[in-house]
Design a protein around this motif. Structure first.
Motif, PDB file in Angstrom:
ATOM      1  N   TYR A 216     -12.047   7.746  27.737  1.00 46.16           N
ATOM      2  CA  TYR A 216     -12.690   7.615  26.430  1.00 46.16           C
ATOM      3  C   TYR A 216     -11.733   6.879  25.502  1.00 46.16           C
ATOM      4  N   PRO A 217     -12.245   6.208  24.469  1.00 43.19           N
ATOM      5  CA  PRO A 217     -11.373   5.426  23.588  1.00 43.19           C
ATOM      6  C   PRO A 217     -10.585   6.310  22.630  1.00 43.19           C
ATOM      7  N   ALA A 218      -9.311   5.988  22.474  1.00 45.18           N
ATOM      8  CA  ALA A 218      -8.445   6.718  21.558  1.00 45.18           C
ATOM      9  C   ALA A 218      -7.453   5.743  20.944  1.00 45.18           C
ATOM     10  N   ASP A 219      -6.985   6.033  19.738  1.00 52.90           N
ATOM     11  CA  ASP A 219      -5.997   5.168  19.095  1.00 52.90           C
ATOM     12  C   ASP A 219      -4.617   5.340  19.712  1.00 52.90           C
ATOM     13  N   GLU A 220      -4.347   6.557  20.189  1.00 49.59           N
ATOM     14  CA  GLU A 220      -3.062   6.827  20.802  1.00 49.59           C
ATOM     15  C   GLU A 220      -3.268   7.668  22.048  1.00 49.59           C
ATOM     16  N   GLU A 221      -2.434   7.448  23.042  1.00 51.35           N
ATOM     17  CA  GLU A 221      -2.433   8.295  24.229  1.00 51.35           C
ATOM     18  C   GLU A 221      -1.267   9.269  24.114  1.00 51.35           C
ATOM     19  N   ASN A 222      -1.495  10.504  24.529  1.00 54.19           N
ATOM     20  CA  ASN A 222      -0.387  11.436  24.675  1.00 54.19           C
ATOM     21  C   ASN A 222      -0.704  12.346  25.845  1.00 54.19           C
ATOM     22  N   LYS A 223       0.262  13.103  26.268  1.00 49.77           N
ATOM     23  CA  LYS A 223       0.078  13.889  27.488  1.00 49.77           C
ATOM     24  C   LYS A 223      -0.986  14.970  27.320  1.00 49.77           C
ATOM     25  N   ARG A 224      -1.267  15.362  26.083  1.00 48.78           N
ATOM     26  CA  ARG A 224      -2.229  16.442  25.856  1.00 48.78           C
ATOM     27  C   ARG A 224      -3.481  15.891  25.190  1.00 48.78           C
ATOM     28  N   SER A 225      -4.093  14.895  25.809  1.00 47.00           N
ATOM     29  CA  SER A 225      -5.284  14.300  25.209  1.00 47.00           C
ATOM     30  C   SER A 225      -6.460  14.233  26.182  1.00 47.00           C
ATOM     31  N   ALA A 226      -6.335  14.883  27.325  1.00 49.33           N
ATOM     32  CA  ALA A 226      -7.401  14.825  28.337  1.00 49.33           C
ATOM     33  C   ALA A 226      -8.345  16.023  28.218  1.00 49.33           C
ATOM     34  N   PHE A 227      -9.543  15.851  28.767  1.00 46.35           N
ATOM     35  CA  PHE A 227     -10.513  16.930  28.934  1.00 46.35           C
ATOM     36  C   PHE A 227     -10.627  17.184  30.437  1.00 46.35           C
ATOM     37  N   VAL A 228     -10.486  18.435  30.849  1.00 42.27           N
ATOM     38  CA  VAL A 228     -10.626  18.779  32.265  1.00 42.27           C
ATOM     39  C   VAL A 228     -11.652  19.901  32.371  1.00 42.27           C
ATOM     40  N   THR A 229     -12.738  19.646  33.082  1.00 47.33           N
ATOM     41  CA  THR A 229     -13.801  20.655  33.214  1.00 47.33           C
ATOM     42  C   THR A 229     -14.282  20.747  34.657  1.00 47.33           C
ATOM     43  N   LEU A 230     -14.681  21.947  35.041  1.00 42.59           N
ATOM     44  CA  LEU A 230     -15.429  22.160  36.273  1.00 42.59           C
ATOM     45  C   LEU A 230     -16.875  22.371  35.881  1.00 42.59           C
ATOM     46  N   ASN A 231     -17.776  21.698  36.576  1.00 46.30           N
ATOM     47  CA  ASN A 231     -19.192  21.686  36.217  1.00 46.30           C
ATOM     48  C   ASN A 231     -20.034  21.999  37.449  1.00 46.30           C
ATOM     49  N   TRP A 232     -20.900  22.980  37.321  1.00 45.26           N
ATOM     50  CA  TRP A 232     -21.750  23.398  38.425  1.00 45.26           C
ATOM     51  C   TRP A 232     -23.229  23.195  38.083  1.00 45.26           C
ATOM     52  N   LEU A 233     -23.994  22.710  39.017  1.00 45.70           N
ATOM     53  CA  LEU A 233     -25.449  22.713  38.875  1.00 45.70           C
ATOM     54  C   LEU A 233     -25.967  24.067  39.373  1.00 45.70           C
ATOM     55  N   ILE A 234     -26.841  24.687  38.597  1.00 49.96           N
ATOM     56  CA  ILE A 234     -27.408  25.998  38.956  1.00 49.96           C
ATOM     57  C   ILE A 234     -28.876  25.812  39.329  1.00 49.96           C
ATOM     58  N   GLU A 235     -29.273  26.328  40.460  1.00 49.86           N
ATOM     59  CA  GLU A 235     -30.662  26.158  40.891  1.00 49.86           C
ATOM     60  C   GLU A 235     -31.616  26.817  39.908  1.00 49.86           C
ATOM     61  N   GLU A 236     -32.807  26.237  39.776  1.00 51.96           N
ATOM     62  CA  GLU A 236     -33.809  26.800  38.861  1.00 51.96           C
ATOM     63  C   GLU A 236     -34.304  28.145  39.379  1.00 51.96           C
ATOM     64  N   THR A 237     -34.859  28.916  38.471  1.00 45.84           N
ATOM     65  CA  THR A 237     -35.438  30.204  38.850  1.00 45.84           C
ATOM     66  C   THR A 237     -36.708  30.444  38.057  1.00 45.84           C
ATOM     67  N   ASP A 238     -37.681  31.104  38.700  1.00 43.45           N
ATOM     68  CA  ASP A 238     -38.915  31.515  38.015  1.00 43.45           C
ATOM     69  C   ASP A 238     -38.810  32.949  37.511  1.00 43.45           C
ATOM     70  N   ASP A 239     -37.720  33.617  37.851  1.00 40.70           N
ATOM     71  CA  ASP A 239     -37.533  35.033  37.550  1.00 40.70           C
ATOM     72  C   ASP A 239     -36.789  35.170  36.215  1.00 40.70           C
ATOM     73  N   HIS A 240     -37.468  35.732  35.213  1.00 40.85           N
ATOM     74  CA  HIS A 240     -36.843  35.836  33.896  1.00 40.85           C
ATOM     75  C   HIS A 240     -35.725  36.874  33.857  1.00 40.85           C
ATOM     76  N   THR A 241     -35.786  37.864  34.732  1.00 42.20           N
ATOM     77  CA  THR A 241     -34.662  38.785  34.835  1.00 42.20           C
ATOM     78  C   THR A 241     -33.440  38.055  35.368  1.00 42.20           C
TER      79      THR A 241
END
Length: 968
Positions: A267-292
């Motif tokens: 992503y664009p930034a004016d300055e880079e530094n060692k603590r400027s990253a985003f690190v995420t784990l992302n999971w897709l969750i299967e759909e459900t018809d069960d409201h519980t």
């Protein structure tokens, strides 16, 4: 055939969870579906939604959302949406594009107004004019003023999305979603990628409307106390003109990954530094018809990440691998997704962050989530469901969104409005000791191979590369144009500007339905308020229907704080509930709050007094609980006020890092508020305080404080303790209670005893000294758009404007500023603000490609006001201003508003006088306002937030008039 005969009633049932009789219909001729919710809520809602799955990232659905509101068959004016903004009593009026649907909701407490809004919206979405010029204005077009000028892109959505792609948090979310859904519509940018948007043609745009904006593809809601039969009559008038067509296909499920994936983006930034990253784990969750099952997942997400004491949130925070936590369960999709990670991290630590998240989840799955955390989580969610506190959103709109979560995908929408059975089942499972949440940690997360680890890194050269690439693309287009083509682009530019400047025909404007002044309430709305002294503490009580909930506010005068302690206030406020006490750590305290209450926390309030130069400034502890749990609420309040562990260095360090990261993340999404805060800081004491605690100065302070915690912790700890010693004082306290009479009877003796135990000492007010000198500033951030503010304190210049200036301000925001800054200038928004208490008049723009040109627009306001205003515009602007004054509020908001009015001196007599002035506004007032607002051009100062190149360009154009400060 009657309107009722045109609809098939699929089902009728009472749904206690939304306190409504629900009728679920299908329109026989077209197949359009309708939920009609009938109850006694005066805040009536209409909404219509269409499945609009895009096939590319040109932003076609988003551009169409804007464009259908720019004129329709029955209302052939350039901006019926704005005319309704100007002259309606609406409590909600907007539209929104989601990844697979577009939704058009409106709400009003006034029946005639509500029906007007409904008809304008129905005509807009079903019979829009959709001219090529509207597409060019709202979407994108080439603009060329003369043969020697550079070719540029212009368009409202184009610049809105440039702003979106300047926000690292929005970029992170977009890339995560794209990576999880590479094979269906969720893998695209529904809002539009500015690099791709110029590929969209008008023909594709028009065809998209024809395909998807059809009653056969519509889902509609009515909600409130209006006549349910009249609802059907209104709909049949529009739906009967259509034949049945195909529904949009339901978004297919995403084929599942065989193994987790790893992506690195920038992503664009004016300055880079060692603590400027985003690190995420992302999971897709299967759909459900069960409201519980859906509820189980919501509880799991909250249990893991719902607050700072949640185990996954806590592990991420305490790791020191990043500054603030990102994550949660993302709805509004056929298949939801869950993510967790850190903002402001070191990209080189991505593997450590991934391992930490997976190991924490594995440990929780094996050893279980702490029972106190689960109990607290379930109570918090149950309290929220039963309270139905939708804040500024009308309840009917939130129910519409909830129903669409099932409805859009071919499921029963009424089931989505119910929660009692699901809640009972879940509570029974947990009471029986079933590992409900632990099982889902394994099945939904640990054993789920459809996972993407996303590392988003700062790139200080990206903005320059993207700007160069856009310029090269435009230059290539320009080079390929013949002289005849160039003349054609210039002619198109001129034609579009001419149409934008051309007034609507009076006979067409007259077609927009509107109320009349006689339809408006002449008297102000009041909140029942009883003032008394409990244990010598000033106490306000508001008898309002709260369904057994007690809303409790306790304020302390900030004017007892020395000036040097003011910047510590935001951290002190968070520390009260997030550092623990001598008896329990912050995790146990958080669990206790969730288990016994609907929430408790502290917030700052500051406002100018309505009758003088001074201010009201308080730290207010706010909490809520059921009446039978108020002993717990007060005990928690007592503990956090007198025993919070303000010497908890590790937690303070974490809170400072989180606040710094959040301030930085908010600069682009809330750039106009940043500029306004900075602008006003030199005008009033209250605004100086707000800038110290919430503006750019607070961000600068947090950066310094982070270092001070390491180098001089003792002084930080002493400062926080000193704030408590100065503030927590019964002598300066004000208590505020909103509850029904029965709950108040239970609560009052408990409150009196609590207040009697507060520390009491003489009140000594501090001297905060003089305000800073006003100056013109250019604040630089890595953004592709600007936020431009200019204003002045009329009160300091000796003026006392009447309520008529609010009407003038409403008019400007929906006419001249809208036309010049948004329509012609291509910004996402342009507006004026008048604060009658502070006497400040200011202009602002949002996601604006311009800077000095926008300032020229502001300076042109007086000339605009000297032109004759039509009777229609005058009337509509008065109506719209009254609508703003009479905004709909839920009981807790009414009680807090009454407290604010008391603190600032906004008596009923004062409010009635201003209302009378609004209602009596004349054309002469507009002429007088021109002279008044001319002071902004003569004496106003400027704050612009934008890219370094934009600020430098403005300074080159105007002899260095902006003092430049790098913010990010």
């Amino acid at each position: 055939m009657s309107a009722a005969d045109a609809f098939e009633l699929i089902r009728e049932e009472q749904i206690d969870e939304v306190n409504a009789l629900a009728r679920y219909y299908r329109h026989k001729k077209t197949g359009a579906e309708l939920i009609s919710l009938i109850n006694d809520d005066e805040n009536k809602v209409f909404g219509i939604a269409f499945a609009t799955p895009p096939e590319d990232s040109t932003g076609i659905a988003h551009i169409l959302e804007h464009s259908v509101l720019c004129g329709s068959e029955q209302f052939p004016v350039k901006k019926p949406f704005v005319e309704m903004l100007k002259g309606s009593l609406h409590t909600f009026l907007n539209a929104m594009t989601f990844p697979d649907k577009t939704v058009y909701p409106v709400a009003s407490q006034n029946l005639a107004d509500f029906r007007n809004l409904t008809e304008v919206y129905l005509d807009a979405v079903l019979f829009p004019l959709l001219s090529r010029e509207t597409f060019e204005q709202e979407g994108w077009h080439y603009e060329l003023e003369n043969p020697d000028a550079p070719l540029i892109y212009k368009g409202v959505v184009f610049n809105e999305m440039k702003g979106g792609y300047s926000s690292p948090d929005q970029v992170q979310r977009t890339y995560a979603q794209n990576a999880l859904f590479p094979d269906n519509t969720y893998g695209l940018s529904s809002g539009g990628d500015p690099k791709v948007m110029p590929e969209l043609t008008y023909e594709q745009f028009a065809a998209f409307h024809k395909r998807y904006y059809h009653p056969s593809n519509a889902q509609i809601i009515f909600y409130g106390d209006d006549d349910p039969d009249a609802r059907l009559e209104i709909l049949e008038k529009y739906l009967s003109r259509f034949e049945k067509a195909e529904r949009a296909p339901i978004v297919p499920v995403q084929p599942k990954f065989d193994a987790p994936r790893y992506e690195v983006r920038t992503y664009p930034a004016d300055e880079e530094n060692k603590r400027s990253a985003f690190v995420t784990l992302n999971w897709l969750i299967e759909e459900t018809d069960d409201h519980t099952e859906a509820l189980r997942r919501s509880v799991l997400a909250h249990a893991l990440l719902g607050n700072s004491a949640a185990p996954l949130y806590k592990a991420l925070t305490e790791s020191g691998l990043g500054e603030s936590v990102i994550g949660g369960l993302n709805g509004h999709y056929r298949e939801p997704w869950f993510n967790a990670g850190l903002r402001n991290a070191d990209a080189e630590s991505a593997d450590k962050i991934e391992t930490l998240i997976l190991d924490t989840l594995a440990s929780l799955a094996e050893h279980g989530i702490d029972k106190a955390t689960v109990e607290s989580t379930v109570n918090t969610i149950e309290f929220s469901l039963r309270e139905k506190n939708t804040g500024g959103y009308p309840r009917g709109i939130m129910y519409f969104f909830a129903a669409l979560g099932d409805w859009l995908y071919g499921k029963d929408p009424l089931e989505a409005l119910k929660y009692e059975d699901a809640l009972a089942t879940l509570k029974a499972e947990l009471a029986a000791g079933k590992p409900v949440l632990e099982e889902r940690i394994r099945s939904l997360l640990l054993d789920n191979s459809h996972r993407v680890t996303l590392v988003l890194k700062a790139d200080k050269e990206q903005a320059e590369r993207e700007e160069a690439a856009e310029r090269a693309k435009l230059d290539a287009v320009r080079a390929g144009l013949s002289e005849e083509d160039v003349a054609g682009v210039i002619a198109t530019t001129q034609k579009l500007k001419a149409l934008q400047n051309a007034p609507d025909k009076p006979e067409n404007l007259a077609k927009i339905p509107t109320l009349e002044l006689k339809d408006l309430e002449r008297e102000i709305k009041t909140v029942p308020t009883e003032e008394l002294a409990l244990s010598k503490v000033r106490t306000l009580y508001h008898d309002l229907p709260t369904n057994g909930i007690v809303y409790f506010d306790l304020g302390f005068d900030l004017k007892t704080l020395p000036r040097e302690l003011i910047p510590y206030l935001p951290i002190f406020s968070r520390a009260l509930t997030q550092t623990g006490t001598s008896k329990e750590d912050y995790v146990a305290l958080s669990q206790r709050i969730g288990r016994s209450t609907g929430g408790i926390g502290a917030q700052r309030f500051a406002s100018s007094l309505v009758d003088g130069e001074g201010s009201a400034a308080m730290l207010i502890v706010r909490g809520k609980a059921m009446a039978d749990k108020t002993d717990d609420l007060l005990a928690i309040a007592r503990d956090i006020l007198t025993d919070a562990k303000l010497d908890n260095r590790d937690r303070i360090r974490q809170l400072v890092a989180q606040d710094k990261a959040r301030h930085e993340a908010g600069l682009v999404p809330s750039g106009h508020m940043v500029a306004f805060s900075r602008l006003r800081a030199s005008m009033t004491e209250a605004d100086w305080l707000s800038e110290q605690c919430g503006g750019v100065l607070q961000l600068f302070f947090l950066r310094e404080l982070a270092a001070k915690i390491e180098d001089d912790w003792e002084s930080v700890s002493e400062a926080l303790a000193s704030i408590r010693d100065h503030l927590v004082n019964a002598t300066t306290a004000v208590a505020n209670v909103t509850a029904d009479a029965e709950s108040w009877t239970q609560f009052r003796p408990r409150l009196e005893a609590f207040l009697g135990d507060l520390p009491t000492r003489p009140a000594v007010l501090a001297d905060w000294g003089s305000l800073p000198a006003p100056k013109n500033e250019g604040l630089t951030i890595p953004a592709q758009v600007n936020y431009v503010a200019k204003g002045v304190s009329l009160k300091k210049l000796g003026y006392e404007p009447s309520g008529a200036l609010s009407v003038v301000t409403k008019y400007l925001g929906t006419t001249y500023l809208w036309d010049k800054i948004r329509v012609e200038g291509g910004a996402y928004g342009g507006f004026a603000r008048f604060d009658p208490s502070a006497g400040i008049y200011a202009f602002g723009s949002y996601r604006d490609p311009n800077l000095t040109a926008t300032l020229d627009v502001y300076d042109g306001v007086p000339d605009k006001l000297r032109e004759d205003i039509s009777d229609t515009d005058l009337t509509r602007s008065i109506i719209g201003t009254i609508g703003d004054l009479d905004g709909y509020q839920l009981p807790d908001a009414k009680g807090f508003t009454a407290l604010v009015r008391t603190l600032t001196g906004a008596t009923d007599a004062y409010r009635q006088a201003r209302r009378d002035q609004v209602l009596a506004t004349s054309k002469a007032d507009f002429k007088e306002a021109a002279d008044l607002i001319a002071e902004v051009a003569r004496n106003g100062h400027v704050v612009a937030l934008g890219s370094e190149s934009a600020i430098n360009k403005a300074n080159a154009e105007r002899n260095g008039f902006l003092e430049v400060t790098r913010v990010l």
